[in-house]
Design an enzyme around this catalytic site. Structure first.
Site, PDB file in Angstrom:
ATOM      1  N   SER A  61      33.642  41.526  48.429  1.00 14.45           N
ATOM      2  CA  SER A  61      32.857  40.853  47.144  1.00 14.45           C
ATOM      3  C   SER A  61      31.906  39.837  47.505  1.00 14.45           C
ATOM      4  O   SER A  61      31.234  39.059  46.687  1.00 14.45           O
ATOM      5  CB  SER A  61      33.887  40.548  46.290  1.00 14.45           C
ATOM      6  OG  SER A  61      34.291  41.681  45.478  1.00 14.45           O
ATOM      7  N   LYS A  64      28.310  40.244  46.885  1.00 14.15           N
ATOM      8  CA  LYS A  64      27.665  40.047  45.605  1.00 14.15           C
ATOM      9  C   LYS A  64      26.608  39.136  45.626  1.00 14.15           C
ATOM     10  O   LYS A  64      25.796  39.039  44.638  1.00 14.15           O
ATOM     11  CB  LYS A  64      28.873  39.972  44.444  1.00 14.15           C
ATOM     12  CG  LYS A  64      29.725  41.311  44.515  1.00 14.15           C
ATOM     13  CD  LYS A  64      30.820  40.928  43.820  1.00 14.15           C
ATOM     14  CE  LYS A  64      31.832  42.111  43.516  1.00 14.15           C
ATOM     15  NZ  LYS A  64      32.951  42.024  43.048  1.00 14.15           N
ATOM     16  N   TYR A 188      26.968  50.536  46.005  1.00 19.49           N
ATOM     17  CA  TYR A 188      28.057  49.522  45.789  1.00 19.49           C
ATOM     18  C   TYR A 188      29.115  49.356  46.931  1.00 19.49           C
ATOM     19  O   TYR A 188      29.498  48.248  47.514  1.00 19.49           O
ATOM     20  CB  TYR A 188      28.584  49.356  44.490  1.00 19.49           C
ATOM     21  CG  TYR A 188      29.702  48.340  44.199  1.00 19.49           C
ATOM     22  CD1 TYR A 188      29.523  47.176  44.032  1.00 19.49           C
ATOM     23  CD2 TYR A 188      30.820  48.712  44.060  1.00 19.49           C
ATOM     24  CE1 TYR A 188      30.301  46.053  43.871  1.00 19.49           C
ATOM     25  CE2 TYR A 188      31.926  47.941  43.769  1.00 19.49           C
ATOM     26  CZ  TYR A 188      31.754  46.503  43.480  1.00 19.49           C
ATOM     27  OH  TYR A 188      32.325  45.767  43.575  1.00 19.49           O
ATOM     28  N   TYR A 240      36.861  34.655  40.473  1.00 19.58           N
ATOM     29  CA  TYR A 240      37.615  35.413  39.437  1.00 19.58           C
ATOM     30  C   TYR A 240      38.363  34.559  38.471  1.00 19.58           C
ATOM     31  O   TYR A 240      37.874  33.365  38.013  1.00 19.58           O
ATOM     32  CB  TYR A 240      38.315  36.662  39.809  1.00 19.58           C
ATOM     33  CG  TYR A 240      37.562  37.402  40.938  1.00 19.58           C
ATOM     34  CD1 TYR A 240      36.413  37.865  40.660  1.00 19.58           C
ATOM     35  CD2 TYR A 240      38.131  37.513  42.203  1.00 19.58           C
ATOM     36  CE1 TYR A 240      35.503  38.683  41.469  1.00 19.58           C
ATOM     37  CE2 TYR A 240      37.320  38.288  43.040  1.00 19.58           C
ATOM     38  CZ  TYR A 240      36.100  38.837  42.896  1.00 19.58           C
ATOM     39  OH  TYR A 240      35.358  39.457  43.699  1.00 19.58           O
ATOM     40  N   VAL A 258      38.124  40.747  48.722  1.00 17.60           N
ATOM     41  CA  VAL A 258      39.374  40.921  49.172  1.00 17.60           C
ATOM     42  C   VAL A 258      39.900  41.274  50.627  1.00 17.60           C
ATOM     43  O   VAL A 258      40.986  41.811  50.717  1.00 17.60           O
ATOM     44  CB  VAL A 258      39.820  42.175  48.180  1.00 17.60           C
ATOM     45  CG1 VAL A 258      39.689  41.722  46.666  1.00 17.60           C
ATOM     46  CG2 VAL A 258      39.110  43.196  48.449  1.00 17.60           C
TER      47      VAL A 258
END
Length: 304
Positions: A61, A64, A188, A240, A258
């Protein structure tokens, strides 16, 4: 600086609680939670590192951040009609929150939001072209042409990404996905499988620390305004439902993945990458967070 990084690694090696690796992605389940690395890149381009700082792993992630920079360059502020900018307060793969908010993801760093960001890039490119753009952008940022996509991890994510498929189909049901679900998810999954070391990631993150450039003597990669806004979202949403605690403890903009990677930026001073595969309950690197907290506090780098 070298001493501070060495002390962080030494403390990490002595810590018994390592967290849990992301076993729901089979390839990531193979990671060794005893590993830990850190790298810091300064304004002059010098990179100082310690521990397992050259070991390759997928950034997950953290990617992103880079796709958000590309999407804002492609569609500009129109992106914000499709995705919000608020902290989630929920798990990164929450479907419930997406349902409550009528298919508009809370921010671009939760999975649903990142899928929308990837979809927005696909409005200008075919899937292979979009992936090529993402890889080329990250290579240019890091000034390293060896950065690549780990095909085994990309395949592992493709085969097991059922929750992300559910999110994508729900987005599509609300008209918030413009391309075909499988095409968007294909890009993705592959962007998350970008393989980098802490050294490479710390170098790629310089544009966020230095106003969109790679340091005072290097070229501008994105506008200073765009870099500042991305860093703001990293601070409020980058971890998050653990973002508030991270901001309290560490106090710099950062984005986690992760795989155990975290990219952090200290405005006008440095870009930092840490890695340790064991995760805490929020899906963020347990040891990586501890290393960042120790180094940032020791060097008095908190933006607060």
């Amino acid at each position: 600086m070298k001493s501070a990084l060495k002390r962080a690694i030494e403390r990490a090696e002595q810590t018994k609680e390592r967290g849990k690796v992301a076993a729901y992605i089979p390839e990531l389940a193979k990671a060794d939670p005893q590993k830990a690395g850190i790298a810091v890149t300064l304004a002059n381009g010098e990179t100082i590192s310690a521990g397992d700082c050259n070991q390759q792993t997928t950034i997950q992630s953290v990617s992103k951040v880079f796709t958000l920079a590309l999407a804002l360059g492609t569609v500009g502020d129109r992106l914000w009609s499709r995705v919000g900018r608020e902290p989630s307060g929920s798990a990164f793969d929450s479907i419930l929150q997406l349902e409550h908010e009528n298919g508009v993801p809370r921010n671009p760093f939760v999975n649903a939001g990142a899928i929308v960001v990837t979809d927005s890039i696909l409005t200008s490119y075919q899937p292979k072209e979009a992936l090529a753009q993402i890889v080329s952008f990250v290579r240019a940022l890091a000034e390293d042409e060896t950065i690549h996509i780990d095909k085994a991890v990309a395949m592992s994510e493709t085969q097991t990404g059922h929750r992300n498929r559910a999110l994508a189909h729900y987005l599509a049901s609300h008209g918030n996905l413009r391309d075909e679900v499988d095409l968007t998810l294909g890009v993705y999954f592959h962007q998350c499988a970008l393989s980098m070391s802490c050294v490479q990631l710390s170098r790629a993150g310089r544009f966020l620390a230095f106003g969109g450039g790679l340091g005072p003597q290097n070229g501008q990669m994105v506008s200073a305004k765009r870099a500042k806004r991305i860093a703001a979202i990293m601070l409020t949403c980058g971890h998050y439902d653990g973002s508030g605690d991270f901001a309290y403890r560490v106090g710099v903009p950062a984005k986690s993945g992760v795989s155990g990677m975290i990219l952090a930026v200290v405005p006008h001073i440095a870009s930092i990458a840490v890695w340790s595969p064991g995760l805490n309950k929020h899906g963020n690197s347990l040891i990586g967070t501890q290393m960042l907290e120790q180094v940032v506090n020791e060097l008095d780098w908190s933006i607060f």
